[in-house]
Enzyme design. Structure first.
Site, mmCIF file in Angstrom:
data_model
loop_
_atom_site.group_PDB
_atom_site.id
_atom_site.type_symbol
_atom_site.label_atom_id
_atom_site.label_comp_id
_atom_site.label_asym_id
_atom_site.label_seq_id
_atom_site.Cartn_x
_atom_site.Cartn_y
_atom_site.Cartn_z
ATOM 1 N N PHE A 15 28.029 66.983 7.563
ATOM 2 C CA PHE A 15 27.490 66.101 8.611
ATOM 3 C C PHE A 15 27.865 66.626 10.000
ATOM 4 O O PHE A 15 27.035 66.656 10.914
ATOM 5 C CB PHE A 15 28.017 64.671 8.411
ATOM 6 N N THR A 38 16.898 64.956 4.926
ATOM 7 C CA THR A 38 17.130 66.100 5.810
ATOM 8 C C THR A 38 18.296 66.934 5.287
ATOM 9 O O THR A 38 18.267 68.167 5.336
ATOM 10 C CB THR A 38 17.429 65.578 7.239
ATOM 11 N N HIS A 58 7.945 60.913 1.420
ATOM 12 C CA HIS A 58 8.574 59.619 1.117
ATOM 13 C C HIS A 58 7.588 58.745 0.343
ATOM 14 O O HIS A 58 7.849 57.565 0.112
ATOM 15 C CB HIS A 58 8.917 58.862 2.402
ATOM 16 N N LYS A 95 15.596 57.531 4.806
ATOM 17 C CA LYS A 95 17.014 57.366 5.162
ATOM 18 C C LYS A 95 17.980 57.556 3.995
ATOM 19 O O LYS A 95 19.087 56.999 3.988
ATOM 20 C CB LYS A 95 17.280 56.002 5.842
ATOM 21 N N MET A 109 25.615 69.562 10.838
ATOM 22 C CA MET A 109 24.192 69.196 10.988
ATOM 23 C C MET A 109 23.971 68.335 12.235
ATOM 24 O O MET A 109 22.935 68.418 12.880
ATOM 25 C CB MET A 109 23.681 68.490 9.723
ATOM 26 N N SER A 133 20.655 52.091 7.964
ATOM 27 C CA SER A 133 20.186 53.336 8.575
ATOM 28 C C SER A 133 18.734 53.183 9.047
ATOM 29 O O SER A 133 18.358 53.648 10.126
ATOM 30 C CB SER A 133 20.312 54.478 7.557
ATOM 31 N N MET A 154 21.194 61.806 13.444
ATOM 32 C CA MET A 154 22.440 62.023 12.689
ATOM 33 C C MET A 154 23.423 60.980 13.207
ATOM 34 O O MET A 154 24.211 61.241 14.110
ATOM 35 C CB MET A 154 22.973 63.441 12.921
HETATM 36 S S1 PPS Z 1 14.405 60.439 7.086
HETATM 37 O O1 PPS Z 1 14.013 60.056 8.475
HETATM 38 O O2 PPS Z 1 13.949 59.418 6.142
HETATM 39 O O3 PPS Z 1 13.954 61.771 6.702
HETATM 40 O O4 PPS Z 1 16.001 60.381 7.100
HETATM 41 P P1 PPS Z 1 16.963 61.041 6.020
HETATM 42 O O5 PPS Z 1 17.225 62.453 6.386
HETATM 43 O O6 PPS Z 1 16.497 60.737 4.649
HETATM 44 O O7 PPS Z 1 18.306 60.179 6.213
HETATM 45 C C1 PPS Z 1 19.028 60.146 7.420
HETATM 46 C C2 PPS Z 1 20.417 59.646 7.056
HETATM 47 O O8 PPS Z 1 21.129 60.705 6.383
HETATM 48 C C3 PPS Z 1 22.307 61.011 7.120
HETATM 49 N N1 PPS Z 1 22.622 62.438 6.996
HETATM 50 C C4 PPS Z 1 23.763 62.889 6.443
HETATM 51 N N2 PPS Z 1 24.802 62.232 5.882
HETATM 52 C C5 PPS Z 1 25.832 62.996 5.421
HETATM 53 N N3 PPS Z 1 25.878 64.339 5.524
HETATM 54 C C6 PPS Z 1 24.853 65.036 6.076
HETATM 55 N N4 PPS Z 1 24.909 66.363 6.175
HETATM 56 C C7 PPS Z 1 23.721 64.290 6.557
HETATM 57 N N5 PPS Z 1 22.554 64.639 7.160
HETATM 58 C C8 PPS Z 1 21.908 63.492 7.412
HETATM 59 C C9 PPS Z 1 21.943 60.606 8.549
HETATM 60 O O9 PPS Z 1 23.083 60.505 9.352
HETATM 61 C C10 PPS Z 1 21.243 59.279 8.282
HETATM 62 O O10 PPS Z 1 22.132 58.269 7.832
HETATM 63 P P2 PPS Z 1 22.887 57.235 8.797
HETATM 64 O O11 PPS Z 1 23.549 56.240 7.873
HETATM 65 O O12 PPS Z 1 21.846 56.591 9.660
HETATM 66 O O13 PPS Z 1 23.886 58.017 9.585
#
Ligand code: PPS
Length: 295
Positions: A229, A52, A108, A48, A232, A138, A256
């Site tokens: 965001f 991605t 991870h 989290k 995506m 998250s 997302m």
């Molecule tokens: S995982 O399952 O561990 O691989 O998840 P991960 O991709 O590491 O994290 C998911 C969180 O990243 C946010 N996210 C973004 N934030 C800002 N901009 C972009 N482009 C973006 N892409 C993914 C996603 O919304 C998750 O955070 P939260 O706080 O839950 O929204």
């Protein structure tokens, strides 16, 4: 279906003291024989933390900014997730067999469980860290929607488990600290989710330099736009809506979800914050890592 049932809401399994979801723990034996290539690039994060996001940025860089090429497959196929295993999907190791070099890899895993070959081959690592409070929030919502995790219980009880390192992949504190330490002796580009949010272009330039590539300013601007965001969230190749609702139920909480810094303020009570802060100070004592909690 029976296989899916076997993975739903199972207790965590401890491997070398690290708690993991059962289907991922089962892959760790075979994964130890993984052979890294010196031209691999590993994306490492505590869950989290922006995995991605940075995976999509790196795939865009590797594809020279070609949007169509980045739509060729879901992110799990374009960036093989080393320890991934789930009924009905190819494992990370299986995906790797048909991944052409130079490969982007995702993990991870804490260092205790990382395949040794990645260290021996001095594989470059892009590590992304995110502040603990937003990660906890998250992760809680992810536990609710991704049923391969145990039931998260209440937010209050989940936060306690997070602080104690009793969630999948273990302690956030240890993870961010040990990869930070590793960056002293191994080629690690240590990035922060909050910095990417604050100035994505600057952080993409850092990544380009680290991977030894250059792109036109126009292409970098296009990457910034495509990996926002907003973009995506609606892109099925990264928003995990292609996964079965049996394992990831986007109707419970979207993958997302909010994509912001400081969402923790909507979840932490004053009492939780007062308990968290001294615990955090104790766990991070002697470490020079600094995180932004708001932008
Ligand atoms: S995982 O399952 O561990 O691989 O998840 P991960 O991709 O590491 O994290 C998911 C969180 O990243 C946010 N996210 C973004 N934030 C800002 N901009 C972009 N482009 C973006 N892409 C993914 C996603 O919304 C998750 O955070 P939260 O706080 O839950 O929204």
């Amino acid at each position: 279906m029976e296989l899916v049932q076997d993975t739903v809401r199972q207790p965590l399994v401890y491997v070398k003291g690290v708690p993991l979801i059962k289907c991922f723990a089962d892959t760790l034996g075979p994964l130890q024989s993984f052979q890294a290539r010196p031209d691999d690039l590993l994306i490492s994060t505590y869950p989290k933390s922006g995995t991605t996001w940075v995976s999509e940025i790196l795939d865009m860089i590797y594809q020279g900014g070609d949007l169509e090429k980045c739509r060729r497959d879901p992110i799990l196929i374009r960036v093989p997730f080393l320890e991934f295993s789930m009924p009905g999907y190819p494992t990370g190791m299986e995906v790797l067999r048909s991944t052409p070099a130079p490969r982007l890899l995702k993990t991870h895993l804490p260092l205790a469980l990382l395949p040794q070959s990645l260290l021996d081959q001095k594989v470059k690592v892009v590590y992304v860290a995110r502040n603990a409070k937003d990660v906890a929030v998250s992760y809680y919502h992810f536990y609710r929607m991704a049923k391969v995790h145990p039931d998260p219980g209440t937010w209050d009880s989940f936060l306690e488990k997070f602080m104690a390192g009793e969630v999948s992949y273990g302690s956030w504190y240890q993870h961010v600290r040990e990869w930070w330490e590793l960056s002293r002796t191994h080629p690690v580009l240590y990035l922060f989710y909050e910095d990417i949010q604050e100035n994505p272009k600057r952080e993409i330039q850092k990544i380009l330099k680290f991977v030894g590539r250059s792109l036109s300013e126009e292409t970098v601007d296009q990457i910034v736009k495509h990996t926002s965001f907003k973009e995506m969230k609606k892109n099925p190749m990264v928003n995990y809506t292609t996964m079965s609702a049996d394992v990831m139920d986007c109707s419970v909480s979207e993958f997302m979800r909010k994509g912001i810094t400081g969402d923790w303020k909507t979840m932490f009570t004053v009492a939780q914050n007062e308990r968290f802060d001294p615990h955090y100070a104790e766990k991070m004592a002697g470490c020079d890592l600094n995180f932004s909690l708001e932008l």
